[in-house]
Scaffold this active site. Structure first.
Site, PDB file in Angstrom:
ATOM      1  N   ASP A 274       0.776  -0.994  -0.004  1.00  0.00           N
ATOM      2  CA  ASP A 274       0.062  -0.201   0.221  1.00  0.00           C
ATOM      3  C   ASP A 274       0.907   1.291  -0.021  1.00  0.00           C
ATOM      4  OD1 ASP A 274      -3.456   0.507   1.527  1.00  0.00           O
ATOM      5  OD2 ASP A 274      -2.281   1.832   0.198  1.00  0.00           O
TER       6      ASP A 274
HETATM    7  C1  GLC Z   1      -4.396   4.260  -0.209  1.00  0.00           C
HETATM    8  C2  GLC Z   1      -5.292   3.119   0.051  1.00  0.00           C
HETATM    9  C3  GLC Z   1      -5.337   1.957  -0.787  1.00  0.00           C
HETATM   10  C4  GLC Z   1      -5.083   2.720  -2.262  1.00  0.00           C
HETATM   11  C5  GLC Z   1      -3.907   3.173  -2.396  1.00  0.00           C
HETATM   12  C6  GLC Z   1      -3.604   3.673  -3.891  1.00  0.00           C
HETATM   13  O1  GLC Z   1      -3.627   4.703   0.771  1.00  0.00           O
HETATM   14  O2  GLC Z   1      -5.166   2.436   1.251  1.00  0.00           O
HETATM   15  O3  GLC Z   1      -6.755   1.249  -0.577  1.00  0.00           O
HETATM   16  O4  GLC Z   1      -5.478   1.332  -3.449  1.00  0.00           O
HETATM   17  O5  GLC Z   1      -3.404   4.218  -1.251  1.00  0.00           O
HETATM   18  O6  GLC Z   1      -4.417   4.849  -3.874  1.00  0.00           O
END
Ligand code: GLC
Length: 725
Positions: A274
């Protein structure tokens, strides 16, 4: 004898069958790659691209494995050309984006879609989302979010399928099939990414990004199943989570990332972290610096780094010093190349610029409207308040969200447009073109001012019926929106009391992204429709239900607590040694609140009534490796066409370990004409009856089961099932 079901757990996902031709092709590419080019593949960098010469330059040097938040066929093709025509090895970039509940046409939030209990609907909706997103040049979505959630304080419950692993698994399969389609290399195939691996939804206090402590048995029985379902459906990627999991953060956890994912499940795709989750290992306190963070994450099994660039910065030294093996880097690159080849990116790296993504067309809007109708849950309907007559002459539409498009779209709205969204007010006006529809917002979404109440009360007094729209603002749910209270924000409940006191036929429409505490409202309002955050066609779908053009048939995928103090409250809880008894003081309950929810998991009414009968199991006695066939009749005993979701639960009162008081193991949503009676069939076998015993091995233990079939997690018809060797 216990039948160990190792085969069930090790079943390889759809796209995984190792293809020797592909593997040798990957090896040939690997053999030619420099370390710098390999590390380039392990890096996902963010957009937007506008004005960013850096991204183009990195692409030209083969330093970008994937991007996020860069959109538009033209933009993406320009970046792709830099990689495919400018770099030495011409490896295509994988373009990702959060397509969570639609791309340009926005569908109901995933928690609402789960309320439909209709996986085929989710598959159709995801397929359309994939077609819209790939039109814009994207080939990867960071969806489905399959985190099980038992705590409505956590704002991200909006993005998932609620508290149950069986329902969650059914939804996960449907999303993956919809996004990826029949042919992974087709230009409209969108690689799925099951997230957030794993346990993120169990955040302590419901606080986003907070610590989680989850036993292995609970991980395996509650949190893993939706991920396993996604991978068995062929999901190409996984995203590792932010949370600390029993002291080892999920983005550096060898047990979950390697032992389970690779050792047990044989997952051949890749894991992306993430956003900045790898650099956050320093905050977590398991890395003193970026180098240690990179080493912990990569060796645990995170293949691609989102946003932070610790892999690129530190791996050369880590490899040189022997702290990270070159083979570990190669395996991560191999997984990424495998996915890119599966998607056909080497053959067809460019998007078709002539087919630009368009505003939601009639077909897309029709599907969005239907999805929203299917997702709504009728919580209460005393005196058949609903449906309202289509011949009403004067209707009051009251509430701060009645004309609020952001509240109807919710979070993660992709490329959706507020101005393309039908508000509840607009939907009511369109449904009753000849009626006088009066709007009064009544109050704000915060503060305690009642300055708008008088106008709202007058609107109710001068009308034949009232639609009262209450809930949460669009920015109150989604990531980083944990709430310490679950009530209706601001003075909404006082507005509701004032409007309901007028005494006109009133339907409350809830626009919210999580279960709320509604006991005061429920005491006063004769009818309550949970509309969630219904998406682009919100207003039309709500009006379809309010005026009887459609019948509500959704069921709650998450428990609505009576009060916040009960949280976490979920249906598949353990019995304890002292289950609550009203007449026994020393049992598990509160002295100042009930232990039962306001509305239970699986709850939902329709405009008709149904009856279940003739529950039979055949056979009633099986051996651990056999299955039984469950039959039950469901009848529409009302005078309107209507839906029912028939839900099958199991329970064991004695086993080698404690078992939940109920576990959902089957469901079917049916539409029945008035008077129609239909027999439904469910199979119950090792996959449904097994669990992780004292030895933590998945097996069906001999013993007695209670099989219950109902229309929610409370009540229903029950029959015994005996398992013996
Ligand atoms: C965010 C979220 C994740 C998302 C990623 C990209 O922090 O936790 O669910 O897909 O970043 O946007």
């Amino acid at each position: 004898m216990r039948i160990l079901l190792a085969f069930f757990l090790a079943a390889a996902p759809v796209f995984s069958a190792p293809n020797t031709a592909v593997e040798s092709r990957i090896q040939k590419i690997l053999n030619r790659m420099t370390l710098s080019e390999k590390l380039g593949q392990l890096q996902q960098l963010g957009g937007p691209i506008e004005g960013s010469s850096q991204l183009m330059d990195l692409a030209r040097h083969g330093k970008i494995g994937a991007t996020l938040n860069v959109r538009g066929a033209k933009n993406l093709n320009a970046l792709q050309r830099a990689a495919v025509e400018g770099s030495r090895l011409k490896i295509p970039i994988l373009f990702g984006f959060d397509v969570i509940h639609g791309y340009r046409t926005i569908f109901p939030i995933p928690l609402a879609m789960a309320s439909s209990w209709d996986p085929s609907l989710i598959e159709k909706v995801s397929r359309l989302a994939a077609q819209e997103a790939t039109l814009d040049g994207l080939r990867w979505t960071f969806s489905p979010m399959v985190d099980i959630t038992r705590d409505p304080r956590w704002g991200r419950v909006a993005e998932g399928a609620g508290e149950d692993p069986f329902l969650g698994a059914a939804m996960a399969r449907a999303y993956v099939r919809g996004y990826q389609g029949e042919n992974l290399s087709a230009p409209d195939s969108l690689a799925a990414c099951a997230k957030h691996w794993v346990g993120y939804g169990a955040a302590e206090g419901g606080r986003d990004y907070s610590t989680t402590e989850i036993s292995e048995r609970t991980l395996r029985e509650i949190y893993f199943p939706p991920f396993k379902a996604a991978l068995d459906a062929g999901a190409l990627t996984l995203m590792s989570a932010f949370n600390d999991l029993d002291g080892v953060p999920s983005s550096a956890n060898p047990f979950t990332l390697t032992k389970v994912l690779r050792g047990e499940w044989k997952f051949p795709g890749f894991v992306v972290s993430d956003s900045n989750a790898i650099s956050e290992l320093i905050q977590h306190g398991i890395a003193a610096n970026g180098a240690e963070a990179a080493q912990r994450a990569l060796t645990a099994g995170v293949d691609m780094e989102m946003h932070s660039r610790l892999y690129e910065e530190n791996l050369p030294t880590l490899i040189k010093s022997g702290l990270v093996a070159q083979s570990t880097v190669d395996e991560a690159v191999r997984r990424i190349l495998r996915v890119k080849i599966a998607l056909g990116l080497f053959k067809q790296p460019y998007a078709d610029e002539t087919r630009t993504s368009h505003t939601p067309d009639a077909a897309a809007r029709k599907m969005a409207r239907w999805a929203a109708v299917r997702s709504m849950v009728l919580l209460k309907n005393d005196g058949k308040t609903l449906p309202f007559s289509k011949n009403l002459k004067r209707v009051a539409v009251i509430g701060p969200l009645a004309n609020d498009t952001a509240a109807e779209l919710g979070s993660w709205i992709g490329n959706g447009r507020l101005e393309e969204t039908i508000t509840l007010l607009a939907g009511v006006r369109a449904a009753l073109p000849n009626a006088k529809v009066i709007f009064a917002s009544g109050c704000a979404m915060s503060g305690d001012s009642d300055a708008g109440f008088a106008k709202a009360v007058r609107a109710a007094q001068s009308s034949d019926a009232v639609v009262l729209a209450l809930g949460e603002a669009g920015d109150m749910t989604g990531e980083a929106t944990s709430r310490a209270f679950l009530n209706l924000p601001g003075p909404q409940i006082n507005l509701a009391k004032a409007v309901l006191a007028v005494g006109k036929p009133t339907a409350v429409v809830l626009l919210n992204g999580r279960p709320l505490t509604l006991s005061t409202l429920t005491q006063r309002a004769p009818a309550i429709l949970e509309a969630w955050q219904p998406g682009t066609e919100a207003g039309n779908a709500i009006a379809d239900i309010l005026f009887g053009n459609a019948s509500p048939g959704g069921k709650l995928p998450m428990t609505f607590p009576f009060t916040l103090g009960q949280v976490p409250l979920y249906y598949n809880h353990k019995n304890t040694g002292r289950p609550a008894k009203d007449d026994d003081h020393y049992t598990s309950k509160y002295i100042d609140a009930p232990v039962t929810p306001l509305f239970p998991f699986g709850w939902g009414l329709s405009y008709t009534s149904t009856r279940l009968s003739n529950l039979t199991l055949s056979p009633q006695k099986i051996t651990p490796d056999q299955k039984t066939i469950v039959h039950v009749f469901v009848e529409n005993t009302g005078n309107r066409l209507g839906d029912e979701v028939v839900e099958l639960y199991i329970r064991r009162r004695a086993a080698s370990v404690t078992r939940p008081v109920a576990e959902l193991k089957g469901f079917q949503r049916v539409t029945l004409k008035p008077g129609e009676k239909r027999q439904l069939k469910f199979d119950l076998g090792p996959k449904e009856l097994g669990f992780y015993g004292l030895d933590m091995k998945y097996a069906v233990e001999p013993g007695e089961y209670e099989i219950t079939v109902g229309t929610s997690s409370v009540g229903g018809l029950t029959a015994p099932l005996s398992v013996s060797n």
